[in-house]
Scaffold this active site. Structure first.
Site, PDB file in Angstrom:
ATOM      1  N   GLN A 162       0.784  -1.181  -0.067  1.00 32.59           N
ATOM      2  CA  GLN A 162       0.005   0.104   0.087  1.00 32.59           C
ATOM      3  C   GLN A 162       0.921   1.175  -0.014  1.00 32.59           C
ATOM      4  O   GLN A 162       1.751   1.457   0.800  1.00 32.59           O
ATOM      5  CB  GLN A 162      -0.849   0.013   1.194  1.00 32.59           C
ATOM      6  CG  GLN A 162      -1.802  -1.198   1.247  1.00 32.59           C
ATOM      7  CD  GLN A 162      -2.910  -0.794   0.107  1.00 32.59           C
ATOM      8  OE1 GLN A 162      -3.235  -0.015  -0.508  1.00 32.59           O
ATOM      9  NE2 GLN A 162      -3.957  -1.825  -0.012  1.00 32.59           N
ATOM     10  N   CYS A 180     -10.072  -0.007  -4.243  1.00 25.75           N
ATOM     11  CA  CYS A 180      -9.372   1.061  -4.803  1.00 25.75           C
ATOM     12  C   CYS A 180     -10.122   1.632  -5.922  1.00 25.75           C
ATOM     13  O   CYS A 180      -9.507   2.394  -6.840  1.00 25.75           O
ATOM     14  CB  CYS A 180      -7.999   0.462  -5.024  1.00 25.75           C
ATOM     15  SG  CYS A 180      -7.774  -0.787  -6.194  1.00 25.75           S
TER      16      CYS A 180
END
Length: 442
Positions: free
Chosen positions: A272, A395
């Site tokens: 991430q 996302c």
């Protein structure tokens, strides 16, 4: 297919009504939608068209005639040319508010669902947050040097940059030095990109090299690494060709302090991008799943074990599944590193996996963290496994909305809550987290 038509570039004036999912302002001109780069809702602007299509027109901002109260001066001098950021002209709190609105609008419009609770945004530092990035490199004879940076916003060219305030570990300040370094290499025209990977204690740069390095090139790269305290890695081909310039170079790593976990990863591995947001995201996911010792949790798209090992630390029996065999190997190694037991499997989660051995359950809860394409195939495991709770880390709001519609409208789950996580400040990219509960569960 929508085709571009002849463009009249004559400036026009318009009021901006909304913000599109890609960060452009939305106006209506003679009943037709027009997207205006760098324009904000509530503004009256002068703009110029750059393309015309049946469904919409595209335009660029010429002048702000009446500005929005949330408009701010971009922090970076390269904003507008560099394609790395699209929202630096909007105050960070307003950025989060806009992303929250886009998330819930997508859920209602595409998924025909609404969350029972709209959670406050999860936020963190607005600058120096980006620990993973891919920078382009190109020798430009007209400029007499190598350009290093993100691609330009409106062209597939490397932006002319001398700094970047969103890169973590002060890597943005090294752009001029990287430009000089590549310019001195014998293969200066054959180094198309540099990958950035910043861990908690180490900074790594991966140079993509299309031709072999000369001995002098290796010396230059090694000296650069020593002088700037970065680890230099070389990638002459596919991911399997990745190697450190210096044998024995440690891998970068990061900690999840709330769970006393340490992770090690290759500089090309997916992690991430925003370390501060990742810390909060993992804690929030574990909290939402309400795991108790002995609970059985299935973690799909588990990567390095980012969520899996945190759940295992809380006493859960975790099964992690991931399509990348290398990431699964690293997840297993990270489990051993932290003295934890968890099972990890390689599988293509974009195919029907209901007959896989690991998919037979039973599981008390399920965690999904898919890429932009979402989890449409894997979501059908929910119908078979019927976990009490599903946490979905997304996302892309569009694919989350699609999959949320399946969970609620087809499988009968309650949509308990959703909210954004500001993983990419100053960009239109949006990360979010959502909770679904089986009917009858508290």
């Amino acid at each position: 297919m929508s085709r571009s038509r002849r463009v009249d570039p004559a400036p026009f004036e318009a009021g901006v009504l909304d913000l599109a999912h890609d960060g452009r302002g939305v106006a209506r001109i003679d009943g037709k939608t027009t997207f205006i780069a760098d324009a904000l809702p509530g503004e009256w602007v002068r703009a110029s068209r750059v393309s015309r299509r049946r469904s919409h027109d595209d335009a660029v901002l010429v002048e702000v005639l009446e500005g929005a109260p949330d408009r701010v001066e971009p922090h970076c001098p390269h904003f507008g040319t560099c394609g790395g950021c699209s929202l630096q002209h909007l105050e960070p709190g307003a950025q989060r508010k806009a992303k929250d609105a886009i998330l819930h609008e997508n859920l209602q419009r595409l998924g025909h669902v609404a969350a029972e609770r709209r959670w406050p945004p999860i936020s963190g530092p607005a600058w120096g947050y980006r620990r993973r990035a891919r920078l382009g490199a190109r020798k430009v004879d007209k400029k007499g040097r190598v350009l290093v940076g993100f691609r330009e916003r409106r062209a597939p060219l490397v932006a002319d940059m001398d700094s970047c305030p969103v890169l973590a570990g002060d890597i943005g300040a090294l752009i001029p030095a990287l430009s000089r370094l590549i310019g001195e290499l014998s293969i200066a025209r054959r180094v198309p990109q540099i990958e950035v990977a910043v861990g908690d204690d180490r900074r790594a740069l991966v140079f993509r090299v299309m031709d072999p390095l000369s001995p002098a090139d290796s010396i230059l790269l090694d000296r650069f690494g020593s002088e700037h305290d970065v680890d230099v890695w070389i990638q002459p081909g596919g991911l399997e060709t990745l190697q450190p310039l210096r044998e024995g170079t440690p891998w970068p790593g990061f900690r999840l302090a709330d769970f006393d976990l340490e992770f090690s990863f290759l500089p090309t591995d997916f992690v991430q991008v925003n370390a501060a947001i990742n810390q909060q995201a993992v804690s929030r996911a574990v909290e939402l799943l309400e795991v108790k010792p002995g609970d059985r949790v299935l973690d799909l798209f588990c990567g390095l074990g980012n969520f899996s090992l945190a759940l295992a630390r809380r006493g859960a029996q975790v099964c992690g599944v991931e399509g990348d065999a290398g990431l699964v190997e690293r997840a297993r190694a990270n489990a051993v590193r932290n003295g934890l037991e968890a099972s990890f499997h390689v599988a293509n989660l974009f195919e029907d996996c209901r007959n896989a051995s690991w998919a037979q359950g039973p599981y008390d809860s399920l965690l999904l963290d898919p890429p932009r394409a979402g989890a449409e195939a894997s979501i059908h495991l929910v119908a078979a496994l019927r976990p009490a709770r599903v946490v979905y880390v997304s996302c892309h709001p569009g694919t989350l909305a699609r999959d949320a519609g399946i969970l609620v409208n087809e499988f009968g789950y309650r949509f308990s809550g959703a909210g954004i996580m500001d993983m990419f400040p100053h960009t239109a990219h949006m990360e979010s987290i959502a909770l679904f509960e089986r009917d009858g569960q508290a």
